[in-house]
Design a protein around this motif. Sequence first.
Motif, mmCIF file in Angstrom:
data_model
loop_
_atom_site.group_PDB
_atom_site.id
_atom_site.type_symbol
_atom_site.label_atom_id
_atom_site.label_comp_id
_atom_site.label_asym_id
_atom_site.label_seq_id
_atom_site.Cartn_x
_atom_site.Cartn_y
_atom_site.Cartn_z
ATOM 1 N N MET A 1 41.175 -19.714 21.979
ATOM 2 C CA MET A 1 39.840 -19.818 22.521
ATOM 3 C C MET A 1 39.668 -18.737 23.582
ATOM 4 O O MET A 1 40.478 -18.628 24.489
ATOM 5 C CB MET A 1 39.661 -21.214 23.128
ATOM 6 C CG MET A 1 38.277 -21.500 23.546
ATOM 7 S SD MET A 1 38.032 -23.195 24.109
ATOM 8 C CE MET A 1 38.897 -24.154 22.913
ATOM 9 N N PRO A 2 38.638 -17.918 23.462
ATOM 10 C CA PRO A 2 38.440 -16.826 24.421
ATOM 11 C C PRO A 2 38.165 -17.323 25.841
ATOM 12 O O PRO A 2 37.590 -18.398 26.039
ATOM 13 C CB PRO A 2 37.229 -16.076 23.875
ATOM 14 C CG PRO A 2 37.090 -16.500 22.467
ATOM 15 C CD PRO A 2 37.651 -17.872 22.391
ATOM 16 N N HIS A 3 38.559 -16.527 26.802
ATOM 17 C CA HIS A 3 38.308 -16.798 28.215
ATOM 18 C C HIS A 3 37.413 -15.694 28.750
ATOM 19 O O HIS A 3 37.559 -14.535 28.378
ATOM 20 C CB HIS A 3 39.629 -16.816 28.989
ATOM 21 C CG HIS A 3 39.441 -16.934 30.460
ATOM 22 N ND1 HIS A 3 39.478 -15.835 31.285
ATOM 23 C CD2 HIS A 3 39.201 -18.001 31.254
ATOM 24 C CE1 HIS A 3 39.271 -16.238 32.535
ATOM 25 N NE2 HIS A 3 39.104 -17.533 32.530
ATOM 26 N N ALA A 4 36.463 -16.060 29.605
ATOM 27 C CA ALA A 4 35.602 -15.056 30.241
ATOM 28 C C ALA A 4 35.523 -15.332 31.733
ATOM 29 O O ALA A 4 35.401 -16.478 32.149
ATOM 30 C CB ALA A 4 34.202 -15.094 29.638
ATOM 31 N N ASP A 5 35.618 -14.269 32.520
ATOM 32 C CA ASP A 5 35.408 -14.408 33.956
ATOM 33 C C ASP A 5 33.929 -14.625 34.244
ATOM 34 O O ASP A 5 33.573 -15.406 35.120
ATOM 35 C CB ASP A 5 35.922 -13.184 34.697
ATOM 36 C CG ASP A 5 37.434 -13.070 34.600
ATOM 37 O OD1 ASP A 5 38.116 -14.098 34.694
ATOM 38 O OD2 ASP A 5 37.921 -11.951 34.415
ATOM 39 N N THR A 6 33.065 -13.940 33.504
ATOM 40 C CA THR A 6 31.619 -14.185 33.578
ATOM 41 C C THR A 6 31.072 -14.226 32.159
ATOM 42 O O THR A 6 31.428 -13.407 31.312
ATOM 43 C CB THR A 6 30.872 -13.104 34.382
ATOM 44 O OG1 THR A 6 31.101 -11.837 33.795
ATOM 45 C CG2 THR A 6 31.304 -13.096 35.825
ATOM 46 N N LEU A 7 30.220 -15.189 31.905
ATOM 47 C CA LEU A 7 29.592 -15.351 30.601
ATOM 48 C C LEU A 7 28.109 -15.598 30.828
ATOM 49 O O LEU A 7 27.730 -16.499 31.576
ATOM 50 C CB LEU A 7 30.193 -16.534 29.855
ATOM 51 C CG LEU A 7 29.535 -16.916 28.530
ATOM 52 C CD1 LEU A 7 29.836 -15.859 27.473
ATOM 53 C CD2 LEU A 7 29.998 -18.270 28.068
ATOM 54 N N TYR B 1 35.226 -20.454 25.935
ATOM 55 C CA TYR B 1 34.040 -20.653 25.097
ATOM 56 C C TYR B 1 34.390 -20.524 23.632
ATOM 57 O O TYR B 1 35.412 -19.942 23.257
ATOM 58 C CB TYR B 1 32.944 -19.651 25.467
ATOM 59 C CG TYR B 1 33.296 -18.221 25.226
ATOM 60 C CD1 TYR B 1 32.930 -17.576 24.052
ATOM 61 C CD2 TYR B 1 34.015 -17.487 26.165
ATOM 62 C CE1 TYR B 1 33.261 -16.250 23.826
ATOM 63 C CE2 TYR B 1 34.344 -16.171 25.950
ATOM 64 C CZ TYR B 1 33.965 -15.556 24.780
ATOM 65 O OH TYR B 1 34.289 -14.252 24.560
ATOM 66 N N GLN B 2 33.518 -21.085 22.813
ATOM 67 C CA GLN B 2 33.684 -21.012 21.374
ATOM 68 C C GLN B 2 32.313 -20.806 20.748
ATOM 69 O O GLN B 2 31.413 -21.642 20.906
ATOM 70 C CB GLN B 2 34.317 -22.297 20.855
ATOM 71 C CG GLN B 2 34.547 -22.324 19.380
ATOM 72 C CD GLN B 2 35.171 -23.636 18.948
ATOM 73 O OE1 GLN B 2 34.787 -24.694 19.428
ATOM 74 N NE2 GLN B 2 36.141 -23.553 18.058
#
Length: 58
Positions: A1-7, A24-25
């Motif tokens: 599952m991807p990780h983002a510092d800002t989305l 997020y997915q």
Amino acid sequence: MPHADTLTVVHHDDTRTRFEDVRYQLHRDGIRIWSADGEHAITDVLMTHAYRHRATAS
């Protein structure tokens, strides 16, 4: 599952919702986001911008 510092999620009416430090997915019906505030399911997604900031090596 991807990780983002800002989305940032851009909705169909051009409003934006911003999240920080999330997993997020993306799926056919929208996006599911897990943050410190809990789980969010957003279906009116026009576009997303996900950024992962990486520390530079010295």
